[in-house]
Design an enzyme around this catalytic site. Structure first.
Site, mmCIF file in Angstrom:
data_model
loop_
_atom_site.group_PDB
_atom_site.id
_atom_site.type_symbol
_atom_site.label_atom_id
_atom_site.label_comp_id
_atom_site.label_asym_id
_atom_site.label_seq_id
_atom_site.Cartn_x
_atom_site.Cartn_y
_atom_site.Cartn_z
ATOM 1 N N HIS A 174 0.842 -1.207 0.000
ATOM 2 C CA HIS A 174 0.000 0.000 0.000
ATOM 3 C C HIS A 174 0.872 1.252 0.000
ATOM 4 C CE1 HIS A 174 -3.330 -2.711 1.694
ATOM 5 N NE2 HIS A 174 -3.510 -2.507 0.397
ATOM 6 N N GLU A 177 1.932 3.532 3.005
ATOM 7 C CA GLU A 177 2.469 2.866 4.199
ATOM 8 C C GLU A 177 4.003 2.856 4.163
ATOM 9 O OE1 GLU A 177 0.132 -0.757 4.452
ATOM 10 O OE2 GLU A 177 -1.724 0.392 4.262
ATOM 11 N N HIS A 309 2.548 -3.930 6.824
ATOM 12 C CA HIS A 309 1.628 -2.815 6.533
ATOM 13 C C HIS A 309 1.688 -1.827 7.682
ATOM 14 C CE1 HIS A 309 -0.862 -4.573 3.184
ATOM 15 N NE2 HIS A 309 -0.175 -5.640 3.580
ATOM 16 N N GLU A 382 0.597 -5.101 11.022
ATOM 17 C CA GLU A 382 0.233 -3.690 10.865
ATOM 18 C C GLU A 382 1.084 -2.941 11.878
ATOM 19 O OE1 GLU A 382 -1.887 -2.298 8.734
ATOM 20 O OE2 GLU A 382 -3.430 -3.765 8.219
HETATM 21 O O1 0X9 Z 1 -6.853 -3.921 4.158
HETATM 22 C C1 0X9 Z 1 -5.732 -4.406 4.158
HETATM 23 O O2 0X9 Z 1 -5.197 -4.887 3.166
HETATM 24 C C2 0X9 Z 1 -4.937 -4.401 5.473
HETATM 25 N N1 0X9 Z 1 -5.108 -3.183 6.178
HETATM 26 S S1 0X9 Z 1 -4.424 -1.801 5.614
HETATM 27 O O3 0X9 Z 1 -4.845 -0.699 6.484
HETATM 28 N N2 0X9 Z 1 -2.855 -1.923 5.736
HETATM 29 O O4 0X9 Z 1 -4.799 -1.650 4.272
HETATM 30 C C3 0X9 Z 1 -5.495 -5.470 6.377
HETATM 31 C C4 0X9 Z 1 -5.567 -6.814 5.801
HETATM 32 C C5 0X9 Z 1 -6.181 -7.740 6.778
HETATM 33 N N3 0X9 Z 1 -6.518 -8.959 6.181
HETATM 34 C C6 0X9 Z 1 -5.588 -9.895 5.880
HETATM 35 N N4 0X9 Z 1 -4.359 -9.701 6.189
HETATM 36 N N5 0X9 Z 1 -5.991 -10.984 5.292
HETATM 37 ZN ZN ZN Z 2 -1.748 -1.901 4.028
#
Ligand code: 0X9
Ligand code: ZN
Length: 436
Positions: A174, A177, A309, A382
């Site tokens: 992303h 990030e 992330h 995260e």
């Molecule tokens: O939405 C996403 O891809 C991730 N959050 S972000 O704020 N970095 O965009 C979370 C993904 C959670 N789900 C999985 N890891 N499967």
């Molecule tokens: Zn992300």
């Protein structure tokens, strides 16, 4: 394309309008920007309610009880309101200019410690030059705009003939990030410095192969800082035919249960647009192809992975596509090993451990693909901060050292467990007794 202005005055007007458009900080206007903002949503308290919010096409950026922060267009925000929630627009990305004129294609003056793509590549090249017997670089493919996507291999010359278990770290799917690229640079620095001086690092690099893909989405990252102020951009920069909306959410484009379950969007304007097909984003295809090349004689050498992330301070494991703890291809023992090592890593970095669908449903994410398709124990971290108030996607550069070092022990733990993740639940004999 804008028609050429006939006179100087008109050209000047165009220039003023253009600079105004570029200066609009949070609106993420500009080519294919679509005008998204962060909003605080009060109301959703269950994973199902958060999945319904995400189903409007918004990205869910953080969760605190029944308050969540999303990135959305105005229309999506209205749809979230229509679900019965209170929706309040948050201020745009912070001004880190320090009062100075933004310089295109660089981080704002106060965030200059963050690395642009070129700076990151230069630092990596210097690290490799300083440790040529420990690290090497492969260009595994190119982004939509033609930037190199690289994988850095880190392992010592000890045990050369052994099929060392491999561990993959991926960063920056992303665009906004940016702290995740710093995480990759931190790891490379630690491995370079620690080999031969730190016994834990030395042991790991003698017995593992580490792969670091420091920048999966270089085009998005550069676009996010192209005006010299932040644009709050998430996706890649691939155009969508028949639409002026740009970009695919790379973390909805992986080829496992792609588009299966309402955990991504089919609308090009959405923050979580999944692309026209799985692996339609070149950046995803490049990394997936690379992972497939590590399957040698039918055996995947990569055993474990972390996809970095920001933000929310979480350690997550699959699956994201279902609320269930176990599913076809994810047994109770698999789940228990994921949870055991995940919780232990979280105990060391102070993040919250959970299955990713405890947040909300996602489909087409990298961790679901790495596990579901490749049987790699894949986590999503995260990183800092935990809330929008602490800077959200744009924490100040002053936290880089602390917040990357915070994951040192967790990363080493994963490396140490990678040869047999089932050892963590006392089932080494059952799953890992044959020498690999
Ligand atoms: O939405 C996403 O891809 C991730 N959050 S972000 O704020 N970095 O965009 C979370 C993904 C959670 N789900 C999985 N890891 N499967
Ligand atoms: Zn992300």
């Amino acid at each position: 394309m804008r028609p050429r202005s006939p006179g100087g005055r008109a050209a000047a007007t165009v220039a003023v309008l253009l600079s105004l458009a570029l200066a609009a900080p949070a609106a993420a206007r500009g080519p294919g920007g679509g005008g998204t903002h962060e909003y605080e949503v009060t109301g959703p308290r269950t994973a199902a309610q958060r999945t319904a919010v995400a189903a409007t096409g918004a990205s869910v950026d953080s969760i605190h009880g029944d308050r969540i922060v999303i990135t959305a267009g105005a229309e999506q925000a209205d749809r979230v309101r229509a679900l019965g929630h209170r929706v309040v627009r948050l201020p745009g990305p912070p001004d880190r200019s320090g009062g100075r004129q933004p310089k295109p294609h660089t981080f704002p003056a106060q965030d200059a410690k963050y690395h642009t793509y070129a700076e990151a590549m230069a630092e990596i090249d210097a690290g490799i030059a300083a440790h040529p017997s420990l690290m090497s670089k492969q260009v595994i493919g190119r982004s939509h705009e033609g930037r190199d996507i690289i994988a850095v291999k880190v392992t010592s010359g000890v045990n050369p003939g052994a099929a060392k278990p491999e561990v993959l770290f991926t960063h920056h799917q992303h665009a906004r990030e940016h702290l995740t690229v710093e995480m990759a640079l931190y790891l490379l620095k630690e491995f370079g410095k620690g080999y031969g001086t730190d016994s834990r690092v030395t042991k790991m690099l003698d017995n593992r192969v580490v792969w670091i893909v420091p920048d999966v989405n270089p085009d998005g990252g550069e676009f996010d800082i192209a005006t010299g102020s932040y644009r709050n951009w998430r996706k890649n920069r691939q155009p969508n035919s028949g639409s002026s909306n740009v970009g695919t959410d790379l973390n909805r484009n992986w080829n496992y249960k792609w588009a299966c379950c309402g955990g991504s969007s089919g609308s090009t304007g959405s923050e979580t647009y999944r692309g026209r097909a799985a692996e339609s984003a070149p950046e995803v295809k490049v990394v997936a192809d690379f992972v497939r090349t590590r399957k040698i004689d039918g055996k995947q050498r990569i055993k474990a992975a972390i996809d970095f992330h920001t933000y929310s301070e979480l350690v997550m494991w699959p699956f994201g596509w279902t609320y269930d703890d176990t599913a076809p291809g994810l047994t109770q023992d698999d789940h228990d090993a994921f949870a055991k090592v995940g919780k232990s890593m979280a105990a060391s970095n102070g993040y919250t451990p959970e299955q990713s669908s405890d947040l909300y449903i996602t489909d087409g994410t990298i961790d679901d693909w790495l596990w579901g398709d490749q049987k790699i124990f894949a986590y999503t971290f995260e990183m800092y901060p935990s809330s929008a108030a602490q800077g959200g996607f744009y924490p100040p550069a002053s936290v880089i050292d602390r917040e990357t070092a915070r994951n040192r022990d967790a990363v080493l733990q994963l490396l140490e467990n990678a040869d047999c993740m089932y050892r963590s639940i006392g089932k080494e004999q059952q799953y890992c007794s044959t020498a690999e």
